[in-house]
Motif scaffolding. Structure first.
Motif, PDB file in Angstrom:
ATOM      1  N   GLU A 178       1.011  -1.063  -0.131  1.00  0.00           N
ATOM      2  CA  GLU A 178       0.544   0.262   0.021  1.00  0.00           C
ATOM      3  C   GLU A 178       0.720   1.466  -0.103  1.00  0.00           C
ATOM      4  O   GLU A 178       2.051   0.843   0.387  1.00  0.00           O
ATOM      5  CB  GLU A 178      -1.119   0.094   1.203  1.00  0.00           C
ATOM      6  CG  GLU A 178      -2.180  -1.294   1.498  1.00  0.00           C
ATOM      7  CD  GLU A 178      -2.730  -0.981   2.117  1.00  0.00           C
ATOM      8  OE1 GLU A 178      -4.205  -0.486   2.362  1.00  0.00           O
ATOM      9  OE2 GLU A 178      -2.084  -0.842   3.613  1.00  0.00           O
ATOM     10  N   ALA A 179      -0.146   2.497  -0.692  1.00  0.00           N
ATOM     11  CA  ALA A 179       1.070   3.789  -0.617  1.00  0.00           C
ATOM     12  C   ALA A 179      -0.229   4.605  -0.965  1.00  0.00           C
ATOM     13  O   ALA A 179      -1.164   4.155  -1.265  1.00  0.00           O
ATOM     14  CB  ALA A 179       2.147   3.912  -1.782  1.00  0.00           C
ATOM     15  N   ASP A 180      -0.052   5.950  -0.250  1.00  0.00           N
ATOM     16  CA  ASP A 180      -0.919   6.807  -0.020  1.00  0.00           C
ATOM     17  C   ASP A 180      -2.461   6.808  -0.307  1.00  0.00           C
ATOM     18  O   ASP A 180      -3.600   6.531  -0.315  1.00  0.00           O
ATOM     19  CB  ASP A 180      -1.055   7.196  -1.789  1.00  0.00           C
ATOM     20  CG  ASP A 180       0.518   8.234  -2.393  1.00  0.00           C
ATOM     21  OD1 ASP A 180       0.764   8.069  -1.866  1.00  0.00           O
ATOM     22  OD2 ASP A 180       0.555   7.736  -3.506  1.00  0.00           O
ATOM     23  N   GLY A 181      -2.657   5.455   0.646  1.00  0.00           N
ATOM     24  CA  GLY A 181      -3.552   4.704   1.444  1.00  0.00           C
ATOM     25  C   GLY A 181      -4.536   3.953   1.141  1.00  0.00           C
ATOM     26  O   GLY A 181      -5.645   3.875   0.629  1.00  0.00           O
ATOM     27  N   ARG A 182      -3.649   3.516   0.040  1.00  0.00           N
ATOM     28  CA  ARG A 182      -4.245   2.524  -1.275  1.00  0.00           C
ATOM     29  C   ARG A 182      -3.587   1.839  -1.470  1.00  0.00           C
ATOM     30  O   ARG A 182      -2.313   1.041  -1.653  1.00  0.00           O
ATOM     31  CB  ARG A 182      -5.273   3.394  -2.157  1.00  0.00           C
ATOM     32  CG  ARG A 182      -3.747   3.936  -3.595  1.00  0.00           C
ATOM     33  CD  ARG A 182      -4.475   4.826  -4.563  1.00  0.00           C
ATOM     34  NE  ARG A 182      -3.790   5.006  -5.285  1.00  0.00           N
ATOM     35  CZ  ARG A 182      -3.661   4.459  -6.884  1.00  0.00           C
ATOM     36  NH1 ARG A 182      -4.293   3.420  -6.873  1.00  0.00           N
ATOM     37  NH2 ARG A 182      -2.835   4.919  -7.546  1.00  0.00           N
ATOM     38  N   VAL A 183      -3.846  -0.118  -1.909  1.00  0.00           N
ATOM     39  CA  VAL A 183      -2.886  -0.748  -2.874  1.00  0.00           C
ATOM     40  C   VAL A 183      -2.752  -0.661  -3.906  1.00  0.00           C
ATOM     41  O   VAL A 183      -3.305  -0.258  -4.983  1.00  0.00           O
ATOM     42  CB  VAL A 183      -4.359  -2.555  -2.547  1.00  0.00           C
ATOM     43  CG1 VAL A 183      -3.267  -3.492  -3.814  1.00  0.00           C
ATOM     44  CG2 VAL A 183      -4.440  -2.522  -1.156  1.00  0.00           C
ATOM     45  N   ILE A 184      -1.259  -0.241  -3.696  1.00  0.00           N
ATOM     46  CA  ILE A 184      -0.575  -0.134  -5.920  1.00  0.00           C
ATOM     47  C   ILE A 184       0.075  -1.469  -5.883  1.00  0.00           C
ATOM     48  O   ILE A 184       0.715  -1.460  -6.947  1.00  0.00           O
ATOM     49  CB  ILE A 184       0.283   0.830  -5.130  1.00  0.00           C
ATOM     50  CG1 ILE A 184       1.347   0.709  -4.381  1.00  0.00           C
ATOM     51  CG2 ILE A 184      -0.849   2.197  -4.610  1.00  0.00           C
ATOM     52  CD1 ILE A 184       2.164   1.659  -4.288  1.00  0.00           C
ATOM     53  N   GLY A 185      -0.108  -2.375  -5.107  1.00  0.00           N
ATOM     54  CA  GLY A 185       1.027  -3.532  -5.525  1.00  0.00           C
ATOM     55  C   GLY A 185       0.640  -5.250  -4.767  1.00  0.00           C
ATOM     56  O   GLY A 185      -0.117  -5.239  -3.950  1.00  0.00           O
ATOM     57  N   VAL A 242       2.167  -3.881 -10.021  1.00  0.00           N
ATOM     58  CA  VAL A 242       2.033  -2.746 -10.150  1.00  0.00           C
ATOM     59  C   VAL A 242       0.973  -1.607 -10.539  1.00  0.00           C
ATOM     60  O   VAL A 242       1.369  -1.840 -11.776  1.00  0.00           O
ATOM     61  CB  VAL A 242       3.821  -1.978  -9.435  1.00  0.00           C
ATOM     62  CG1 VAL A 242       3.739  -1.002  -8.982  1.00  0.00           C
ATOM     63  CG2 VAL A 242       4.768  -3.074  -8.616  1.00  0.00           C
ATOM     64  N   ASP A 243       1.022  -1.111  -9.767  1.00  0.00           N
ATOM     65  CA  ASP A 243      -0.067   0.188 -10.341  1.00  0.00           C
ATOM     66  C   ASP A 243       0.817   0.939 -11.657  1.00  0.00           C
ATOM     67  O   ASP A 243       1.545   1.123 -11.346  1.00  0.00           O
ATOM     68  CB  ASP A 243      -1.291   1.216  -9.803  1.00  0.00           C
ATOM     69  CG  ASP A 243      -1.595   2.278  -9.770  1.00  0.00           C
ATOM     70  OD1 ASP A 243      -1.452   2.882 -10.568  1.00  0.00           O
ATOM     71  OD2 ASP A 243      -3.209   1.776  -9.230  1.00  0.00           O
ATOM     72  N   ALA A 244       0.692   1.405 -12.668  1.00  0.00           N
ATOM     73  CA  ALA A 244       1.187   2.333 -13.382  1.00  0.00           C
ATOM     74  C   ALA A 244       1.606   3.009 -13.023  1.00  0.00           C
ATOM     75  O   ALA A 244       2.672   3.194 -13.455  1.00  0.00           O
ATOM     76  CB  ALA A 244       0.145   2.187 -14.530  1.00  0.00           C
ATOM     77  N   ASP A 245       0.924   3.369 -12.213  1.00  0.00           N
ATOM     78  CA  ASP A 245       1.138   4.842 -11.593  1.00  0.00           C
ATOM     79  C   ASP A 245       2.257   5.253 -11.007  1.00  0.00           C
ATOM     80  O   ASP A 245       3.077   5.811 -10.570  1.00  0.00           O
ATOM     81  CB  ASP A 245       0.125   5.932 -10.740  1.00  0.00           C
ATOM     82  CG  ASP A 245      -0.857   6.211 -11.536  1.00  0.00           C
ATOM     83  OD1 ASP A 245      -0.592   6.408 -12.246  1.00  0.00           O
ATOM     84  OD2 ASP A 245      -1.752   6.396 -11.246  1.00  0.00           O
ATOM     85  N   TYR A 246       2.723   4.070 -10.426  1.00  0.00           N
ATOM     86  CA  TYR A 246       4.004   3.450  -8.902  1.00  0.00           C
ATOM     87  C   TYR A 246       5.091   2.739  -9.816  1.00  0.00           C
ATOM     88  O   TYR A 246       6.137   2.060  -8.975  1.00  0.00           O
ATOM     89  CB  TYR A 246       3.482   2.924  -8.298  1.00  0.00           C
ATOM     90  CG  TYR A 246       2.158   3.789  -6.693  1.00  0.00           C
ATOM     91  CD1 TYR A 246       2.712   4.728  -6.703  1.00  0.00           C
ATOM     92  CD2 TYR A 246       1.058   3.773  -7.068  1.00  0.00           C
ATOM     93  CE1 TYR A 246       1.916   5.678  -5.986  1.00  0.00           C
ATOM     94  CE2 TYR A 246       0.177   4.764  -6.799  1.00  0.00           C
ATOM     95  CZ  TYR A 246       0.304   5.417  -6.113  1.00  0.00           C
ATOM     96  OH  TYR A 246      -0.109   6.283  -5.082  1.00  0.00           O
ATOM     97  N   GLN A 247       4.330   2.410 -10.921  1.00  0.00           N
ATOM     98  CA  GLN A 247       5.682   1.422 -11.484  1.00  0.00           C
ATOM     99  C   GLN A 247       6.912   2.532 -11.650  1.00  0.00           C
ATOM    100  O   GLN A 247       6.988   3.521 -11.773  1.00  0.00           O
ATOM    101  CB  GLN A 247       5.051   0.372 -13.612  1.00  0.00           C
ATOM    102  CG  GLN A 247       4.857  -0.213 -12.773  1.00  0.00           C
ATOM    103  CD  GLN A 247       3.824  -0.968 -14.504  1.00  0.00           C
ATOM    104  OE1 GLN A 247       4.353   0.075 -15.191  1.00  0.00           O
ATOM    105  NE2 GLN A 247       3.087  -1.738 -14.767  1.00  0.00           N
ATOM    106  N   GLY A 248       8.038   1.609 -12.125  1.00  0.00           N
ATOM    107  CA  GLY A 248       9.283   2.357 -11.737  1.00  0.00           C
ATOM    108  C   GLY A 248      10.285   2.592 -10.443  1.00  0.00           C
ATOM    109  O   GLY A 248      10.800   2.962 -10.366  1.00  0.00           O
ATOM    110  N   GLY A 249       9.343   2.654  -9.381  1.00  0.00           N
ATOM    111  CA  GLY A 249       9.575   3.149  -7.934  1.00  0.00           C
ATOM    112  C   GLY A 249      10.414   2.159  -7.326  1.00  0.00           C
ATOM    113  O   GLY A 249      10.628   2.835  -6.696  1.00  0.00           O
TER     114      GLY A 249
END
Length: 186
Positions: free
Chosen positions: A60-67, A114-121
């Protein structure tokens, strides 16, 4: 990172769809994306099947599941695939596409996304680290994942991490390379 719950179904299944693509249609018995997602969400909320929340960890990040990652032991596959095979037979579908993806001695990373908005991190790497730590904690000396032969970027990552090719597998019209790694995980 935390274990998934049935309430994570909608977000995790959408991420899962990005990872497994056509395999979602094979498992659900439909070419319709919305229906395939509905079927997989239903299975995610249940126990004892290959997409069950029981095998999933979420990031989770920013209060939501991202991966997420989904993993289980290859010896469990017959039992985990049975609900899909039974459903396909019940709706007049073809269960022959539901085949074992791992061998009985392998701890299997079924899917990771991983959610597209968080890929590469680095989140994918964190998830892969978590998979390897989980294998170690459970005492599994051999791990396995599949990589689509067209996904050269992912394959390079796995090879840098010590995975090596161990054959290939045709799933839902795509050729995947089996990538294995033997412990200890360090």
């Amino acid at each position: 990172m935390r274990p998934a719950t049935p309430e994570d179904a909608a977000i995790v299944v959408r991420l899962m769809y990005t990872a497994i693509g056509d395999i979602a249609h094979t498992l659900s018995g439909t070419r319709d994306k919305a229906e395939a997602l509905r079927v997989l969400e239903s299975f995610f909320r249940q126990a004892r099947n290959r997409v069950s929340h029981e095998h999933v960890w979420v990031h989770e990040a920013d209060g939501r599941v991202i991966g997420f990652l989904s993993a289980y032991h290859g010896s469990q596959i017959p039992d985990l695939d049975r609900p899909f095979i039974e459903r396909l037979r019940a709706i007049g579908g073809d269960p022959s596409g539901v085949i074992p993806e791992a061998r009985e001695d392998e701890y299997y990373l079924d899917s990771l996304a991983v959610d597209a908005d968080y890929q590469g991190g680095g989140i994918g790497t964190l998830l892969l680290d978590a998979f390897e730590r989980k294998a170690d904690a459970l005492g599994h000396p051999k791990i396995m994942l599949l990589v689509d032969q067209e996904n050269t970027k992912a394959r390079r990552l796995y090879e840098r991490r010590g995975y090596r090719e161990d054959g290939s597998l045709l799933l839902s019209g795509h050729v995947f390379d089996r990538m294995i790694k033997n412990g200890p995980w360090g």
